[in-house]
Design an enzyme around this catalytic site. Sequence first.
Site, PDB file in Angstrom:
ATOM      1  CG  ASP A   1      14.509  -0.887   5.618  1.00  0.00           C
ATOM      2  OD1 ASP A   1      15.724  -0.865   5.834  1.00  0.00           O
ATOM      3  OD2 ASP A   1      13.668  -0.881   6.546  1.00  0.00           O
TER       4      ASP A   1
ATOM      5  CG  PHE B   1       9.655   2.805  11.974  1.00  0.00           C
ATOM      6  CD1 PHE B   1       9.729   1.718  11.124  1.00  0.00           C
ATOM      7  CD2 PHE B   1       8.408   3.287  12.317  1.00  0.00           C
ATOM      8  CE1 PHE B   1       8.582   1.110  10.633  1.00  0.00           C
ATOM      9  CE2 PHE B   1       7.250   2.688  11.840  1.00  0.00           C
ATOM     10  CZ  PHE B   1       7.348   1.599  10.998  1.00  0.00           C
ATOM     11  CB  VAL B   2      10.553   7.270   7.874  1.00  0.00           C
ATOM     12  CG1 VAL B   2      11.871   7.885   8.323  1.00  0.00           C
ATOM     13  CG2 VAL B   2      10.794   6.229   6.801  1.00  0.00           C
TER      14      VAL B   2
ATOM     15  CD  GLU C   1       9.072  -1.041  -2.830  1.00  0.00           C
ATOM     16  OE1 GLU C   1       8.228  -0.414  -2.151  1.00  0.00           O
ATOM     17  OE2 GLU C   1       9.363  -2.214  -2.602  1.00  0.00           O
TER      18      GLU C   1
ATOM     19  CG  ASP D   1       2.001   1.001   7.327  1.00  0.00           C
ATOM     20  OD1 ASP D   1       1.418   0.155   8.029  1.00  0.00           O
ATOM     21  OD2 ASP D   1       2.892   0.681   6.512  1.00  0.00           O
TER      22      ASP D   1
ATOM     23  CE  LYS E   1      -3.682  -1.937   2.878  1.00  0.00           C
ATOM     24  NZ  LYS E   1      -4.339  -1.840   4.187  1.00  0.00           N
ATOM     25  N   GLY E   2       2.073   1.141   0.432  1.00  0.00           N
ATOM     26  CA  GLY E   2       2.906   2.295   0.711  1.00  0.00           C
ATOM     27  C   GLY E   2       3.208   3.237  -0.423  1.00  0.00           C
TER      28      GLY E   2
ATOM     29  CE  LYS F   1      14.866   3.007   6.954  1.00  0.00           C
ATOM     30  NZ  LYS F   1      14.077   2.381   8.063  1.00  0.00           N
TER      31      LYS F   1
END
Length: 179
Positions: free
Chosen positions: A102, A151-152, A98, A158, A42-43, A130
């Site tokens: 990460d 953590f963003v 994306e 989310d 979903k990001g 990242k």
Amino acid sequence: MDNDIEEVLYDQASIQQAAQRLGKQITEDYAGERPLFLSVLKGAYLWTADLIREVDLYAELEFIKISSYHGGVASTDEITLVTDIRSDVQNRDVIILEDIVDTGQSLLFMKELLAKRGARSIKVATLLDKKEGRKVEVTADYIGFDVRNQFVVGYGLDYKDFYRNLPYVGILKKEVYTK
């Protein structure tokens, strides 16, 4: 929600500038081609909307949903294909959109899947990269911003399906996710 944010890293104007910069580059790189954009749900939905509007090409848009976080703050190393694409990628140029690269495991999973299905080329356009979080060797081709190993959330990213609607990317306070 703003009270849960330790620091705003990238505001909406900065993100729009990144979308314009990368959209122009993708337009130049794929001049005369018809790439398939593959948005990772979903990001990446907000990033996809902003970036694709800056691309001046005939292009298709598809969505794929995979999961590796399963509600936490770190990848579980287990990649699950939740929703597959419908388009045939055989001999197609595919650009994966994306929100963040990460560990690289999800991206590697998708790249291997698309390669196995015969994609001619596979590139990656990510809002955030990242690099400190990498567990596997992958690279993004188009990068909005490099981000620290924190953590963003926001702008599609989310924590437990919340914070996606923030109009910026920020660092989530540790006390929010260590309760």
